[in-house]
Enzyme design. Structure first.
Site, mmCIF file in Angstrom:
data_model
loop_
_atom_site.group_PDB
_atom_site.id
_atom_site.type_symbol
_atom_site.label_atom_id
_atom_site.label_comp_id
_atom_site.label_asym_id
_atom_site.label_seq_id
_atom_site.Cartn_x
_atom_site.Cartn_y
_atom_site.Cartn_z
ATOM 1 N N HIS A 263 77.642 18.397 29.335
ATOM 2 C CA HIS A 263 78.718 17.639 29.363
ATOM 3 C C HIS A 263 78.170 16.210 30.137
ATOM 4 C CE1 HIS A 263 82.445 16.206 29.011
ATOM 5 N NE2 HIS A 263 83.151 17.467 30.035
ATOM 6 N N HIS A 302 75.743 14.527 19.678
ATOM 7 C CA HIS A 302 77.415 14.412 20.124
ATOM 8 C C HIS A 302 78.452 15.372 18.895
ATOM 9 C CE1 HIS A 302 81.207 13.552 21.771
ATOM 10 N NE2 HIS A 302 80.727 13.438 22.655
ATOM 11 N N ASP A 358 75.399 8.873 27.187
ATOM 12 C CA ASP A 358 74.527 8.492 28.842
ATOM 13 C C ASP A 358 73.562 8.074 28.527
ATOM 14 O OD1 ASP A 358 76.119 10.106 30.530
ATOM 15 O OD2 ASP A 358 76.718 12.398 29.319
#
Ligand code: CMC
Length: 422
Positions: A263, A302, A358
């Site tokens: 995460h 994802h 990210d």
């Protein structure tokens, strides 16, 4: 065509036609037919845990909207504090509301001296700032015991304010403690993001003014992280909040969920991965090793997006602006090449694996001077308004306590065996 599904329990012949509302069917209605039988969905991939009016995420088409506003427009025109207000209260604030909101957040940035002197200084010198921040958020509940009164809207507003305003103070404090530098008190003349950067980097200047391009870039990154509907940490916030725990305790639990490398910890993992790859010629062998199941391409994939993460595109634009000020990260070229190779590789294409938010954020943070163990801390500051908006919504929905069931697969009944006979 009727918007319904028909469920039949073939054991009993019992059947019911259940309406599809907003793309979902009610488990309560299903349960009436299949009494005592549970739907098995361990990671909630097929479960809508709630109705929510906060964030609209269309993963197939790469769309993200807060309260209806496209993320691209908010990133371009808004500020993080304005987005906090939008998420929490549903509308963009007018001038008067903005003034009150910014004032309230700005004047709650200080923390109790005991928190710094006794609590933060108690950590070991190499404590991870995420562990410190998580504990500090939980500890705030002991300073504000009235926060337990979660059904008083006025009280709720006050605690929400505290969590948003004190996040950067605690985060910067954790960082300064970890490098043995004195704590910098908040400067209420600065904007939210400037103030955070000042608390991070100020040394002896009477007023520290961060580079406006860097302050703006960080503000945009906070906006991009502000909410993402029922992700792991937000779900944690809602689950803990459903027990009517105070918001500091719930937010500490959400922070713990964010800490994991699947995460919020992924941005840190991306930099480790790029450093391990080290040079161009190692990229192809690395991609091959991922395809052989020897690890993951961090910053890719994802649960919800099966298209390019819209946040990743905005982050990439911000990276260009930041690198003009800071100079280019040597890892950027590796990241760009890695992205290109992965996007053209059948393994990643067939699994709809694209860069997520990210993939490039770590490079920006690193260029700004943040050490790697602060990356997830930055994510925490950004995600706080989302957690709080969902917590508030949950309480207003008067949801029952979160309490899933299980399919028991252990041994059947057996008699206790005394120690000597085992
Ligand atoms: N690299 C290589 N293969 C992958 C990756 C990856 N990053 N992500 C998924 N896969 C493969 C996976 O092995 C599986 O293949 P197969 O069908 O052959 O078994 C398939 O794609 C589906 O993966 P999954 O594990 O079922 O997907 P998930 O929805 O459970 O996991 C994820 C989502 C984000 C945990 C995962 O994509 C991942 O671990 N990514 C790397 C970590 C990362 O970047 N996390 C940040 C997420 S965005 C920020 C946030 O919201 O916190």
């Amino acid at each position: 065509m009727p918007e319904t599904v028909t469920i039949t329990d073939n054991r009993t012949g019992e059947s019911a036609e259940i309406p599809i509302e907003n793309g979902g069917i009610s488990m309560n209605e299903i349960q009436k037919v299949i009494r005592g039988t549970w739907v098995v969905d361990p990671s909630f991939g097929g479960t809508a845990s709630t109705e929510s009016a906060i964030t609209d995420l269309d993963g197939l088409n790469g769309i993200l909207r807060y309260r209806g506003y496209p993320i691209e427009q908010l990133a371009e025109h808004s500020t993080f504090l304005e987005v906090c207000y939008l998420l929490l209260f549903g509308e963009l604030p007018n001038q008067e509301q903005t003034d009150v909101w910014v004032h309230d957040v700005t004047f709650h940035t200080f923390i109790h001296e005991n928190m710094r002197k006794r609590f933060m200084e108690g950590f070991h010198h190499d404590a991870h700032p995420m562990g410190m921040l998580m504990s500090a958020i939980a500890a705030l509940s002991t300073f504000y015991p009235e926060a337990k009164d979660v059904f008083d809207p006025h009280n709720r507003y006050k605690q929400i304010n505290r969590l948003i305003s004190k996040g950067p103070t605690l985060a910067a404090m954790a960082y300064r403690a970890s490098i043995g530098m004195p704590f910098v008190y908040p400067d209420n003349k600065l904007t939210y993001t400037e103030n955070f950067l000042a608390m991070m980097w100020k040394i002896a200047e009477p007023t520290y003014r961060p580079d406006p391009v860097l302050a703006k870039a960080l503000d945009v990154l906070l906006i991009l992280h502000a909410d993402h509907e029922q992700n792991c940490s937000t779900t944690t916030m809602r689950v803990v909040g459903s027990s009517h725990a105070d918001p500091f305790s719930s937010a500490a639990a959400a922070t713990a969920a964010l800490y994991g490398p699947r995460h919020g910890g992924a941005n840190e993992a991306v930099i480790h991965m790029l450093e391990d790859i080290g040079s161009y010629e190692n990229i192809e062998p690395f991609v091959e090793s991922v395809k052989n199941g020897e690890g993951r391409l961090m910053g890719f994939g994802h649960r919800v997006y099966k298209a390019y993460d819209p946040r990743a595109r905005i982050v990439k634009e911000q990276a260009d602006k930041v690198f003009e000020v800071t100079g280019k990260s040597p890892l950027l070229d590796i990241a760009l090449k890695l992205e290109e190779i992965a996007l053209n590789d059948e393994y990643f294409k067939s699994r709809n694996l694209y860069p997520n938010v990210d993939f490039y954020t770590g490079l920006i943070y690193q260029a700004m001077g943040f050490p790697m163990d602060m990356f997830t801390v930055l994510f925490t500051i950004g995600r706080m308004p989302g957690w709080l908006a969902h917590w508030q919504e949950l309480l207003e929905q008067e949801q029952r306590i979160s309490r899933p069931r299980q399919i028991y697969t252990g041994v059947g009944v057996r008699d206790y065996v005394p120690l000597a006979d085992r």
